[in-house]
Design a protein around this motif. Structure first.
Motif, short mmCIF file in Angstrom:
data_model
loop_
_atom_site.label_atom_id
_atom_site.label_comp_id
_atom_site.label_asym_id
_atom_site.label_seq_id
_atom_site.Cartn_x
_atom_site.Cartn_y
_atom_site.Cartn_z
N ASN A 103 0.83 -1.20 0.00
CA ASN A 103 0.00 0.00 0.00
C ASN A 103 0.87 1.25 0.00
N ASN A 104 1.17 1.77 -1.19
CA ASN A 104 1.92 3.02 -1.26
C ASN A 104 1.14 4.12 -0.55
N GLY A 105 1.86 4.90 0.23
CA GLY A 105 1.23 5.95 1.00
C GLY A 105 0.95 5.55 2.43
N LEU A 106 1.02 4.28 2.72
CA LEU A 106 0.84 3.80 4.09
C LEU A 106 1.67 2.53 4.25
N LYS B 97 7.92 10.17 5.41
CA LYS B 97 7.13 10.98 4.49
C LYS B 97 5.71 11.03 5.04
N SER B 98 5.25 12.23 5.36
CA SER B 98 3.95 12.35 6.00
C SER B 98 3.04 13.30 5.24
N ARG B 99 1.76 13.10 5.45
CA ARG B 99 0.80 14.08 4.96
C ARG B 99 1.04 15.40 5.69
N PRO B 100 0.97 16.53 5.00
CA PRO B 100 1.17 17.81 5.69
C PRO B 100 0.28 17.92 6.92
N GLY B 101 0.90 18.30 8.04
CA GLY B 101 0.14 18.51 9.26
C GLY B 101 -0.17 17.26 10.05
N ASP B 102 0.37 16.10 9.66
CA ASP B 102 0.06 14.83 10.33
C ASP B 102 1.35 14.20 10.83
N ARG C 96 -0.72 25.50 16.37
CA ARG C 96 -1.74 24.52 16.01
C ARG C 96 -1.16 23.12 15.97
N GLY C 97 -1.81 22.20 16.66
CA GLY C 97 -1.29 20.84 16.78
C GLY C 97 -1.53 19.98 15.55
N PRO C 98 -0.92 18.79 15.52
CA PRO C 98 -0.99 17.92 14.35
C PRO C 98 -2.20 16.99 14.37
N TYR C 99 -2.49 16.43 13.22
CA TYR C 99 -3.40 15.31 13.10
C TYR C 99 -2.59 14.02 13.24
N LYS C 100 -3.27 12.92 13.48
CA LYS C 100 -2.59 11.63 13.69
C LYS C 100 -3.33 10.51 12.96
N ASP C 101 -3.64 10.74 11.71
CA ASP C 101 -4.45 9.81 10.95
C ASP C 101 -3.73 9.20 9.75
N GLY C 102 -2.52 9.69 9.42
CA GLY C 102 -1.86 9.23 8.20
C GLY C 102 -2.48 9.91 6.99
#
Length: 225
Positions: free
Chosen positions: A2-5, A61-66, A139-145
């Motif tokens: 699963n590219n991206g995760l 490599k993360s999603r912006p803000g996560d 502002r804090g981060p998200y944690k969802d990928g």
């Protein structure tokens, strides 16, 4: 797959012994020996009290803000590792702050590089643990990928492979490719010796600038008499 995760194994990494030898060499000297062609970009600045950084890259490599994958990287990291996060340079949400930096210090890591924002800047600024980032926000981060660990990443065109050497000082960041580390350490030390002599010659008035006129002559520069 699963590219991206995905979370991959790091196949190789520069040794801590050779990484620590770079702590005595200015990043600018290493950069000069890499033909001045590579840089982590002027946006990423030291957010800490100025301690030099050198260690093998554990890439994220993360999603912006996560920051989900940064948390996982902290579980995987070894002492001396520099966790490098490609968060797209977004400054909307902080990727890390005091708590995660404290965990990294406890584990004996080599530093954080965040192509994104941090928070708790006052605490980080007072400490010596190396943190390089593009900006600050409360502002804090998200944690969802999604996100990936130990994949090739890039910061302002500077490609970083898992296990490459990442160095940093007040002039900025640089990635030294795994296969070039020993050669560039020797070249940078030689460059450092040359520059030390130049500084001494300037102090004594013996510095030779004849190369300037020689270069202008070669370029056929007009100089009014």
């Amino acid at each position: 797959m699963n590219n991206g995760l995905r979370i991959l194994k790091r196949r190789r990494a520069v040794s801590l012994d050779i990484a620590r030898r770079f702590l005595d060499v200015p990043v600018a000297n290493v950069s000069d020996c890499m033909a001045r062609m590579t840089a982590g970009g002027p946006r990423l600045r030291p957010m800490h009290a100025g301690n030099r950084m050198a260690g093998p890259a554990l890439t994220v490599k993360s999603r912006p803000g996560d920051n989900l994958m940064l948390h996982k990287a902290l579980q995987l990291a070894r002492p001396g590792d520099v966790i490098v996060v490609d968060a797209g340079g977004d400054l909307t949400n902080a990727i890390t702050g005091e708590i995660m930096v404290g965990d990294a210090i406890r584990q004996g890591l080599g530093g954080f590089v965040i192509d994104g924002a941090i928070r708790d800047a006052a605490v980080i600024r007072q400490g010596s643990f190396p943190v390089f980032a593009a900006g600050v926000t409360h502002r804090g981060p998200y944690k969802d990928g999604p996100g990936e660990i130990n994949v090739p990443i890039a910061i302002d065109g500077m490609v970083i492979e898992p296990g490459d050497l990442v160095i940093g000082d007040d002039d900025g960041l640089l990635c030294v490719p795994y296969d070039d580390v020993e050669r560039l350490l020797a070249a940078a030390r030689q460059k450092q010796e040359i520059e030390a002599k130049m500084v001494a010659d300037i102090g004594s008035g013996a510095y030779d600038r004849s190369w300037v006129d020689a270069t202008l002559t070669r370029l056929n520069c007009f100089i009014e008499a």
